[in-house]
Design a protein around this motif. Structure first.
Motif, PDB file in Angstrom:
ATOM      1  N   VAL A  82      10.190   8.212   4.473  1.00  0.00           N
ATOM      2  CA  VAL A  82      10.874   6.925   4.390  1.00  0.00           C
ATOM      3  C   VAL A  82      10.401   6.087   5.572  1.00  0.00           C
ATOM      4  O   VAL A  82      10.545   6.507   6.726  1.00  0.00           O
ATOM      5  CB  VAL A  82      12.404   7.077   4.444  1.00  0.00           C
ATOM      6  N   MET A 120       6.532  16.239   3.111  1.00  0.00           N
ATOM      7  CA  MET A 120       6.012  15.063   3.832  1.00  0.00           C
ATOM      8  C   MET A 120       6.207  13.783   3.034  1.00  0.00           C
ATOM      9  O   MET A 120       5.543  12.782   3.309  1.00  0.00           O
ATOM     10  CB  MET A 120       4.554  15.239   4.274  1.00  0.00           C
ATOM     11  N   ASN A 121       7.104  13.811   2.018  1.00  0.00           N
ATOM     12  CA  ASN A 121       7.606  12.545   1.502  1.00  0.00           C
ATOM     13  C   ASN A 121       8.230  11.825   2.686  1.00  0.00           C
ATOM     14  O   ASN A 121       8.913  12.451   3.511  1.00  0.00           O
ATOM     15  CB  ASN A 121       8.680  12.768   0.425  1.00  0.00           C
ATOM     16  N   PRO A 128      14.015  11.252   1.747  1.00  0.00           N
ATOM     17  CA  PRO A 128      13.367  10.324   0.807  1.00  0.00           C
ATOM     18  C   PRO A 128      14.072  10.246  -0.543  1.00  0.00           C
ATOM     19  O   PRO A 128      14.227   9.160  -1.091  1.00  0.00           O
ATOM     20  CB  PRO A 128      11.955  10.900   0.691  1.00  0.00           C
ATOM     21  N   MET A 135       9.778  12.998  -8.264  1.00  0.00           N
ATOM     22  CA  MET A 135       9.527  11.548  -8.236  1.00  0.00           C
ATOM     23  C   MET A 135       9.054  11.037  -9.602  1.00  0.00           C
ATOM     24  O   MET A 135       8.470   9.946  -9.677  1.00  0.00           O
ATOM     25  CB  MET A 135       8.566  11.123  -7.118  1.00  0.00           C
ATOM     26  N   PHE A 156      12.101  12.004   6.276  1.00  0.00           N
ATOM     27  CA  PHE A 156      11.011  12.767   5.661  1.00  0.00           C
ATOM     28  C   PHE A 156      11.622  14.037   5.076  1.00  0.00           C
ATOM     29  O   PHE A 156      12.766  14.384   5.351  1.00  0.00           O
ATOM     30  CB  PHE A 156       9.925  13.106   6.688  1.00  0.00           C
ATOM     31  N   ILE A 188       2.203   6.618  -5.302  1.00  0.00           N
ATOM     32  CA  ILE A 188       1.862   6.529  -3.875  1.00  0.00           C
ATOM     33  C   ILE A 188       3.129   6.190  -3.093  1.00  0.00           C
ATOM     34  O   ILE A 188       3.525   6.930  -2.213  1.00  0.00           O
ATOM     35  CB  ILE A 188       0.751   5.493  -3.615  1.00  0.00           C
ATOM     36  N   TYR A 189       3.765   5.096  -3.437  1.00  0.00           N
ATOM     37  CA  TYR A 189       5.042   4.791  -2.783  1.00  0.00           C
ATOM     38  C   TYR A 189       5.914   3.947  -3.699  1.00  0.00           C
ATOM     39  O   TYR A 189       5.430   3.335  -4.661  1.00  0.00           O
ATOM     40  CB  TYR A 189       4.841   4.082  -1.434  1.00  0.00           C
ATOM     41  N   ILE A 190       7.185   3.927  -3.368  1.00  0.00           N
ATOM     42  CA  ILE A 190       8.189   3.126  -4.062  1.00  0.00           C
ATOM     43  C   ILE A 190       8.855   2.249  -3.013  1.00  0.00           C
ATOM     44  O   ILE A 190       9.284   2.750  -1.970  1.00  0.00           O
ATOM     45  CB  ILE A 190       9.241   4.041  -4.734  1.00  0.00           C
ATOM     46  N   SER A 191       8.916   0.954  -3.296  1.00  0.00           N
ATOM     47  CA  SER A 191       9.532   0.043  -2.335  1.00  0.00           C
ATOM     48  C   SER A 191      10.673  -0.715  -3.008  1.00  0.00           C
ATOM     49  O   SER A 191      10.434  -1.478  -3.940  1.00  0.00           O
ATOM     50  CB  SER A 191       8.468  -0.921  -1.793  1.00  0.00           C
ATOM     51  N   ALA A 215       9.766   1.657   2.365  1.00  0.00           N
ATOM     52  CA  ALA A 215       8.815   2.318   1.462  1.00  0.00           C
ATOM     53  C   ALA A 215       9.100   3.808   1.465  1.00  0.00           C
ATOM     54  O   ALA A 215       9.259   4.419   2.533  1.00  0.00           O
ATOM     55  CB  ALA A 215       7.381   2.046   1.895  1.00  0.00           C
ATOM     56  N   ILE A 216       9.176   4.368   0.261  1.00  0.00           N
ATOM     57  CA  ILE A 216       9.322   5.817   0.108  1.00  0.00           C
ATOM     58  C   ILE A 216       7.962   6.320  -0.358  1.00  0.00           C
ATOM     59  O   ILE A 216       7.533   6.038  -1.474  1.00  0.00           O
ATOM     60  CB  ILE A 216      10.433   6.146  -0.905  1.00  0.00           C
ATOM     61  N   VAL A 217       7.283   7.033   0.536  1.00  0.00           N
ATOM     62  CA  VAL A 217       5.901   7.457   0.289  1.00  0.00           C
ATOM     63  C   VAL A 217       5.898   8.891  -0.209  1.00  0.00           C
ATOM     64  O   VAL A 217       6.550   9.757   0.389  1.00  0.00           O
ATOM     65  CB  VAL A 217       5.063   7.346   1.582  1.00  0.00           C
ATOM     66  N   ARG A 218       5.161   9.149  -1.298  1.00  0.00           N
ATOM     67  CA  ARG A 218       5.064  10.527  -1.800  1.00  0.00           C
ATOM     68  C   ARG A 218       4.104  11.317  -0.902  1.00  0.00           C
ATOM     69  O   ARG A 218       2.959  10.901  -0.672  1.00  0.00           O
ATOM     70  CB  ARG A 218       4.566  10.518  -3.236  1.00  0.00           C
ATOM     71  N   GLY A 219       4.551  12.467  -0.465  1.00  0.00           N
ATOM     72  CA  GLY A 219       3.853  13.221   0.562  1.00  0.00           C
ATOM     73  C   GLY A 219       2.414  13.601   0.246  1.00  0.00           C
ATOM     74  O   GLY A 219       1.581  13.669   1.146  1.00  0.00           O
ATOM     75  N   ASP A 220       2.082  13.798  -1.012  1.00  0.00           N
ATOM     76  CA  ASP A 220       0.730  14.265  -1.329  1.00  0.00           C
ATOM     77  C   ASP A 220      -0.336  13.210  -1.053  1.00  0.00           C
ATOM     78  O   ASP A 220      -1.529  13.512  -1.123  1.00  0.00           O
ATOM     79  CB  ASP A 220       0.639  14.764  -2.779  1.00  0.00           C
ATOM     80  N   ASN A 221       0.076  11.986  -0.740  1.00  0.00           N
ATOM     81  CA  ASN A 221      -0.888  10.950  -0.377  1.00  0.00           C
ATOM     82  C   ASN A 221      -1.248  10.938   1.106  1.00  0.00           C
ATOM     83  O   ASN A 221      -2.216  10.297   1.505  1.00  0.00           O
ATOM     84  CB  ASN A 221      -0.318   9.561  -0.726  1.00  0.00           C
ATOM     85  N   VAL A 222      -0.452  11.640   1.899  1.00  0.00           N
ATOM     86  CA  VAL A 222      -0.589  11.564   3.357  1.00  0.00           C
ATOM     87  C   VAL A 222      -1.823  12.326   3.844  1.00  0.00           C
ATOM     88  O   VAL A 222      -2.045  13.472   3.445  1.00  0.00           O
ATOM     89  CB  VAL A 222       0.673  12.141   4.045  1.00  0.00           C
ATOM     90  N   PHE A 227       0.096   2.841   6.236  1.00  0.00           N
ATOM     91  CA  PHE A 227       1.296   2.088   6.624  1.00  0.00           C
ATOM     92  C   PHE A 227       1.454   2.140   8.132  1.00  0.00           C
ATOM     93  O   PHE A 227       1.107   3.137   8.769  1.00  0.00           O
ATOM     94  CB  PHE A 227       2.564   2.695   6.000  1.00  0.00           C
ATOM     95  N   ARG A 275      -1.686  16.561   7.265  1.00  0.00           N
ATOM     96  CA  ARG A 275      -1.231  17.337   6.103  1.00  0.00           C
ATOM     97  C   ARG A 275      -2.324  18.324   5.697  1.00  0.00           C
ATOM     98  O   ARG A 275      -3.489  17.945   5.478  1.00  0.00           O
ATOM     99  CB  ARG A 275      -0.903  16.390   4.956  1.00  0.00           C
TER     100      ARG A 275
END
Lengths: 73, 73, 73, 73, 73, 73, 73
Positions: C42, C39-40, B6, B39, C35, B69-72, C61-68, C28, D64
């Protein structure tokens, strides 16, 4: 990676006016007087904001970094 | 594991327009000028969004990574 | 312990379609492109979901893991 | 201290059906296929639950750990 | 400091009935079968509580420590 | 810095009555019997409070530190 | 970087009156008697505030740092 690091960008904002957006619709407008790697901040001559309204003025505020959403110089 | 990390994917988005979705229905559209492993982000010429609406424009924003949350790109 | 590690299971999902459930009724659907141990993630060719409805499509989208909450291949 | 460690107790639940209660009134019922020290979980043949109701079935879910309230074998 | 450490106090509660108050008005009554330094807990023959009401009985529950408010032997 | 450290101040409160204010309008009044650097606490002969009202009495409570707002000897 | 560190700024506020704004509309006005790097605080002769109203006076309060939004000397 030859990239602009967020903390060195903060460093360039020292002694300049910044807007600090905090969680919970809070914020500050003031002069950035210091910071550390946690984004704990020292603000001088700051206006505290709540939902965009000035609620009080403080000469100095030490803000705990985990409240910060963003800092805009 | 031979996988796309990532953070290196973020690295490819440098100097390009990105959408940044933040917690609390907030966000930014702007140019990614820098980031670090937390991040934490540096955004340039950014529009701040609230529930998808542009609320203000800022030349520079240093975003604390834990809000992302995310970057696109 | 001779057990299936969550991160190596993620590794097997690389380049495959996944559903990613995020906190705050977000999510998503897309292809897992990378990844890291936080757990960040892509995601490629992804549909963003809000309460199960597709709200937009993003190439990356690059998702920050703490949201998962969970990832389902 | 000669005590039963939570993670070794999880280890005994491998390949067995478990109930996983998550924050936000969510949960899973499925077979525990793996875990790590963060309580990240691999669940197989799992039913996702929302307020106790089955909302979907998934062959595999990587959960997670920070979402977990408890796991009951 | 010659003080009673919280974790050694937990150790004395092993194999004894405990009340566990969790965040979100949840809780457990059961026998403490194990714990670790994160306050992850193993409970046996436990009743799950929601706002003080018993909602189900489980033979075994592995509770993730970050949900714990307090444990009372 | 020659300053009074919060944890050594807690140490002076050992075996004395304290008020413990917790997140979520909860709290305890009791005797501080122990603590550790996370501010995990051991309270003896404690009254549990909810919005200032006593809801139950417990002989012993082991409180997880991350719930603490403040402790007042 | 030759910048004012937030913690050394706190150090200058020792033995002086401070306003402490906490999460959840809580706060304190009192004399800063000590602190540590987590921003755990020792306050003396403090008034507890709720939504700006004084709710009680305490001789001593040990505040857990993660509740702090900002401290203003």
């Amino acid at each position: 990676m030859n990239t602009v690091k967020p903390l060195s960008m903060l460093s360039k904002a020292l002694n300049k006016p910044v807007i600090v957006e905090l969680k919970g619709n809070k914020g500050f407008r003031g002069t950035l007087d210091g910071f550390d790697p946690h984004m704990n901040l020292v603000l001088k001559n700051a206006e505290e904001l709540n939902s965009g309204e000035v609620t009080q003025k403080v000469e100095l505020a030490i803000v705990r970094g985990d409240n910060v959403i963003y800092i805009s110089p």
